[in-house]
Scaffold this motif. Sequence first.
Motif, mmCIF file in Angstrom:
data_model
loop_
_atom_site.group_PDB
_atom_site.id
_atom_site.type_symbol
_atom_site.label_atom_id
_atom_site.label_comp_id
_atom_site.label_asym_id
_atom_site.label_seq_id
_atom_site.Cartn_x
_atom_site.Cartn_y
_atom_site.Cartn_z
ATOM 1 N N PRO A 48 6.825 9.453 -4.483
ATOM 2 C CA PRO A 48 5.641 8.878 -5.122
ATOM 3 C C PRO A 48 4.834 9.917 -5.897
ATOM 4 C CG PRO A 48 5.795 8.155 -2.856
ATOM 5 C CD PRO A 48 6.847 9.207 -3.044
ATOM 6 N N GLN A 49 4.113 9.442 -6.902
ATOM 7 C CA GLN A 49 3.359 10.330 -7.788
ATOM 8 C C GLN A 49 2.395 11.248 -7.033
ATOM 9 O OE1 GLN A 49 1.782 8.442 -11.239
ATOM 10 N NE2 GLN A 49 1.858 10.461 -12.184
ATOM 11 N N ALA A 55 -6.712 -9.029 -3.685
ATOM 12 C CA ALA A 55 -7.107 -7.924 -2.806
ATOM 13 C C ALA A 55 -6.118 -6.789 -3.003
ATOM 14 C CB ALA A 55 -7.083 -8.381 -1.349
ATOM 15 N N VAL A 56 -6.612 -5.561 -2.888
ATOM 16 C CA VAL A 56 -5.731 -4.390 -2.859
ATOM 17 C C VAL A 56 -5.924 -3.730 -1.504
ATOM 18 C CG1 VAL A 56 -5.349 -2.072 -3.790
ATOM 19 C CG2 VAL A 56 -5.748 -3.981 -5.353
ATOM 20 N N LEU A 57 -4.813 -3.469 -0.817
ATOM 21 C CA LEU A 57 -4.843 -2.753 0.467
ATOM 22 C C LEU A 57 -4.114 -1.443 0.226
ATOM 23 C CD1 LEU A 57 -5.389 -5.707 1.282
ATOM 24 C CD2 LEU A 57 -3.770 -5.439 3.143
ATOM 25 N N SER A 58 -4.802 -0.322 0.378
ATOM 26 C CA SER A 58 -4.143 0.934 0.011
ATOM 27 C C SER A 58 -4.340 2.024 1.048
ATOM 28 C CB SER A 58 -4.660 1.426 -1.338
ATOM 29 O OG SER A 58 -4.065 2.665 -1.630
ATOM 30 N N ALA A 59 -3.271 2.795 1.244
ATOM 31 C CA ALA A 59 -3.320 3.908 2.185
ATOM 32 C C ALA A 59 -3.630 5.220 1.476
ATOM 33 C CB ALA A 59 -1.987 4.017 2.920
ATOM 34 N N LYS A 62 -6.180 3.804 4.945
ATOM 35 C CA LYS A 62 -6.464 5.140 5.465
ATOM 36 C C LYS A 62 -7.559 5.712 4.588
ATOM 37 C CE LYS A 62 -1.959 6.510 7.208
ATOM 38 N NZ LYS A 62 -0.728 7.193 6.853
ATOM 39 N N ARG A 63 -8.353 6.632 5.139
ATOM 40 C CA ARG A 63 -9.490 7.116 4.365
ATOM 41 C C ARG A 63 -9.032 7.891 3.114
ATOM 42 N NH1 ARG A 63 -13.594 10.772 7.358
ATOM 43 N NH2 ARG A 63 -13.314 9.200 8.968
ATOM 44 N N HIS A 64 -9.597 7.557 1.954
ATOM 45 C CA HIS A 64 -9.372 8.311 0.723
ATOM 46 C C HIS A 64 -10.501 8.029 -0.251
ATOM 47 C CE1 HIS A 64 -7.288 4.421 0.156
ATOM 48 N NE2 HIS A 64 -7.729 4.502 -1.078
ATOM 49 N N GLN A 65 -10.587 8.839 -1.295
ATOM 50 C CA GLN A 65 -11.637 8.724 -2.303
ATOM 51 C C GLN A 65 -11.479 7.423 -3.103
ATOM 52 O OE1 GLN A 65 -14.728 9.763 -3.112
ATOM 53 N NE2 GLN A 65 -13.992 11.799 -2.533
ATOM 54 N N ARG A 119 1.455 1.832 -0.115
ATOM 55 C CA ARG A 119 1.632 2.852 0.929
ATOM 56 C C ARG A 119 2.593 3.902 0.378
ATOM 57 N NH1 ARG A 119 2.621 -1.714 4.107
ATOM 58 N NH2 ARG A 119 0.879 -2.325 5.426
ATOM 59 N N ALA A 120 2.708 5.055 1.085
ATOM 60 C CA ALA A 120 3.527 6.140 0.558
ATOM 61 C C ALA A 120 4.967 6.085 1.056
ATOM 62 C CB ALA A 120 2.900 7.474 0.931
#
Length: 287
Positions: A32-33, A143-147, A171-174, A217-218
């Motif tokens: 992943p990028q 909805a967007v669910l992102s890690a 998961k916590r991210h900016q 997710r990654a």
Amino acid sequence: MLDIAIVGKGPAGWSCAMTARMRGLQAVVIAPQNDNGLLRSAERIDNYPGMPQASGNAILDAFREQALAMGAQERSGLVRQIMPMGESFMLLVENDVLEAKAVVLAMGAARPVLLPGEEEQLGRGVSYCATCDGMFYRGKRIAVLSASQQGVEETRFLAGLASEVDYYSLKRHQTDGLEENVKVMAEKPVSIGRDDAGLILMTDQAVHGYDGIFVFRAAMPLNMLMAELETEGSYIPVDRQMRTNIPGVFAAGDCTGKPLQVPKAVGEGNVAALSAAAWIAGRDNAG
Ligand SMILES: Cc1cc2nc3c(=O)[nH]c(=O)nc-3n(C[C@H](O)[C@H](O)[C@H](O)COP(=O)(O)OP(=O)(O)OC[C@H]3O[C@@H](n4cnc5c(N)ncnc54)[C@H](O)[C@@H]3O)c2cc1C
């Protein structure tokens, strides 16, 4: 068609790419990028020969530089699915398709845990690909669910199509700089389902109805990545040649099981490349 598609830019993947290049094979390393590979969080590695007290970052950067200098190619994107096609393999990388003669799985040990109901609703409103499916949600509520940060980037694209976007962090991210029609939600997603009105997301606080739910997710669960792949728990069983149960598919590094260590990943990457080279030579001679 590529010779070897290598899934994962960790020590196993880069090592595999170097040996593949020594055998004159085309090797493409994919991750992943915003790949933050496990090793990037290691401050100091003491057991990798020749690089005393190097940080995980320094080791990965050196591996990558060496592999690229040898002619390995790099590609960004999560590999979502790998399909055997008889003489070759098709890899779905984000919204692109790659074809390769052999595949080396070097995805590390991280396995995503899906939300209850997620797999059942995949393709029925749940999507992992903004570019592939975003157009279906023009003017709709999603909805967007992102890690990870990747979700923020994908949301910028989706916000230009959908009327409203609710953004949930797995998961916590900016999450700064999102468009005005994006609401960052403080709720925790618990499960995905369906009622008479359509798709629903249950959170720790409420039930929300959406036209679509995008999940970023990654990594992918092994059964979704390759349905026919034999697994043992969260690992991929291999023989001493790093062969999986699928001819032409090899695995190396943490994804094959313990010990989860850099030198072991590098050694297995080397063996997987040699085995893939032998497989390709046999395949080409037979053809
Ligand atoms: C804090 C910490 C300290 C450590 N210290 C040591 C140590 O001192 N010594 C030691 O030997 N080991 C140590 N390790 C372990 C070491 O990091 C791992 O053993 C090693 O990184 C495994 O390499 P790998 O290539 O198998 O997998 P990884 O390094 O995990 O790389 C996996 C790659 O696959 C990618 N990927 C996953 N799924 C997909 C997909 N579907 N599509 C595309 N790409 C995908 C990932 O993004 C990543 O690029 C440490 C680990 C941590 C976290």
